[in-house]
Design a protein around this motif. Structure first.
Motif, PDB file in Angstrom:
ATOM      1  N   GLN A 288      39.882  36.478  49.892  1.00  0.00           N
ATOM      2  CA  GLN A 288      38.468  36.484  49.500  1.00  0.00           C
ATOM      3  C   GLN A 288      37.580  36.588  50.725  1.00  0.00           C
ATOM      4  O   GLN A 288      36.638  37.379  50.766  1.00  0.00           O
ATOM      5  CB  GLN A 288      38.113  35.191  48.766  1.00  0.00           C
TER       6      GLN A 288
ATOM      7  N   THR B 190      33.090  43.776  53.466  1.00  0.00           N
ATOM      8  CA  THR B 190      31.994  44.368  52.693  1.00  0.00           C
ATOM      9  C   THR B 190      30.676  44.242  53.444  1.00  0.00           C
ATOM     10  O   THR B 190      29.857  45.155  53.453  1.00  0.00           O
ATOM     11  CB  THR B 190      31.897  43.675  51.324  1.00  0.00           C
TER      12      THR B 190
ATOM     13  N   VAL C 100      29.203  42.251  43.152  1.00  0.00           N
ATOM     14  CA  VAL C 100      29.516  43.511  42.468  1.00  0.00           C
ATOM     15  C   VAL C 100      30.501  44.330  43.303  1.00  0.00           C
ATOM     16  O   VAL C 100      31.477  44.872  42.804  1.00  0.00           O
ATOM     17  CB  VAL C 100      28.221  44.312  42.203  1.00  0.00           C
ATOM     18  N   GLU C 101      30.259  44.390  44.618  1.00  0.00           N
ATOM     19  CA  GLU C 101      31.097  45.231  45.472  1.00  0.00           C
ATOM     20  C   GLU C 101      32.517  44.696  45.639  1.00  0.00           C
ATOM     21  O   GLU C 101      33.449  45.471  45.790  1.00  0.00           O
ATOM     22  CB  GLU C 101      30.458  45.366  46.854  1.00  0.00           C
TER      23      GLU C 101
ATOM     24  N   SER D  51      34.132  42.599  43.478  1.00  0.00           N
ATOM     25  CA  SER D  51      34.842  42.127  42.277  1.00  0.00           C
ATOM     26  C   SER D  51      35.980  43.060  41.873  1.00  0.00           C
ATOM     27  O   SER D  51      36.916  42.629  41.210  1.00  0.00           O
ATOM     28  CB  SER D  51      33.874  41.885  41.121  1.00  0.00           C
ATOM     29  N   GLU D  52      35.929  44.328  42.315  1.00  0.00           N
ATOM     30  CA  GLU D  52      37.047  45.222  42.013  1.00  0.00           C
ATOM     31  C   GLU D  52      38.311  44.764  42.760  1.00  0.00           C
ATOM     32  O   GLU D  52      39.383  44.699  42.186  1.00  0.00           O
ATOM     33  CB  GLU D  52      36.692  46.651  42.420  1.00  0.00           C
ATOM     34  N   GLY D  53      38.136  44.441  44.032  1.00  0.00           N
ATOM     35  CA  GLY D  53      39.267  44.005  44.848  1.00  0.00           C
ATOM     36  C   GLY D  53      39.623  42.541  44.621  1.00  0.00           C
ATOM     37  O   GLY D  53      40.728  42.117  44.956  1.00  0.00           O
TER      38      GLY D  53
ATOM     39  N   PRO E  30      39.398  40.363  41.511  1.00  0.00           N
ATOM     40  CA  PRO E  30      39.049  40.110  40.112  1.00  0.00           C
ATOM     41  C   PRO E  30      38.859  38.615  39.852  1.00  0.00           C
ATOM     42  O   PRO E  30      39.620  37.800  40.374  1.00  0.00           O
ATOM     43  CB  PRO E  30      40.247  40.657  39.316  1.00  0.00           C
TER      44      PRO E  30
END
Ligand SMILES: [Zn+2]
Ligand SMILES: [Zn+2]
Length: 146
Positions: free
Chosen positions: A24, A31, A46-47, A49-51, A53
């Protein structure tokens, strides 16, 4: 600077403080570390949360606060309630467009940077200093021809 250098800086700072290196923390730091970025915690969420979950906003905030304590990011209050996180920690000012909200780095002189970090020559203990310039960016300002 690629991801490796970015990660190395974070890992070193975390170890100095006896903090764990987690995916994390690595992903959030990457990012933020892209040059000239000023992101809110919501945008970071938002940026990443894809990596990552299932990551929550409070976790993002806690991580950003930790990075701030480690000197890796600084907060920029641009008014209107939006709190931005900036990975460029060297002294600089910010110009904020009233229309589109674009935030641009503005260079400040050595003398101004010194004045900010020491509150002039007073004994005041500065922990945060900020210059925000309001106006309209080149795309939003009415052109001189009109
Ligand atoms: Zn604008
Ligand atoms: Zn900045």
């Amino acid at each position: 600077m690629g991801c490796d250098g970015t990660d190395a800086i974070l890992v070193e700072k975390l170890r100095e403080r006896g903090q764990r290196v987690t995916s994390q923390r690595l992903v959030i730091h990457r990012t933020l570390s892209v040059r000239d970025r000023h992101l809110t915690a919501e945008q970071v969420l938002v940026e990443v949360s894809e990596g990552l979950p299932g990551i929550s906003l409070p976790t993002v905030y806690a991580t950003l606060e930790l990075f701030e304590q480690l000197g890796l990011v600084r907060r920029v209050a641009t008014g209107g309630g939006a709190l931005l996180f900036d990975s460029r920690t060297s002294p600089h000012a910010h110009a904020v467009c009233r229309d589109c909200g674009t935030v641009t780095d503005v260079e400040i002189s050595e003398a101004n940077a010194r004045a900010l970090s020491h509150a002039g020559d007073s004994d005041f203990q500065v922990d945060h200093a900020e210059v925000v310039i309001w106006g309209r960016c080149a795309s939003c300002a009415p052109s001189a021809d009109n």
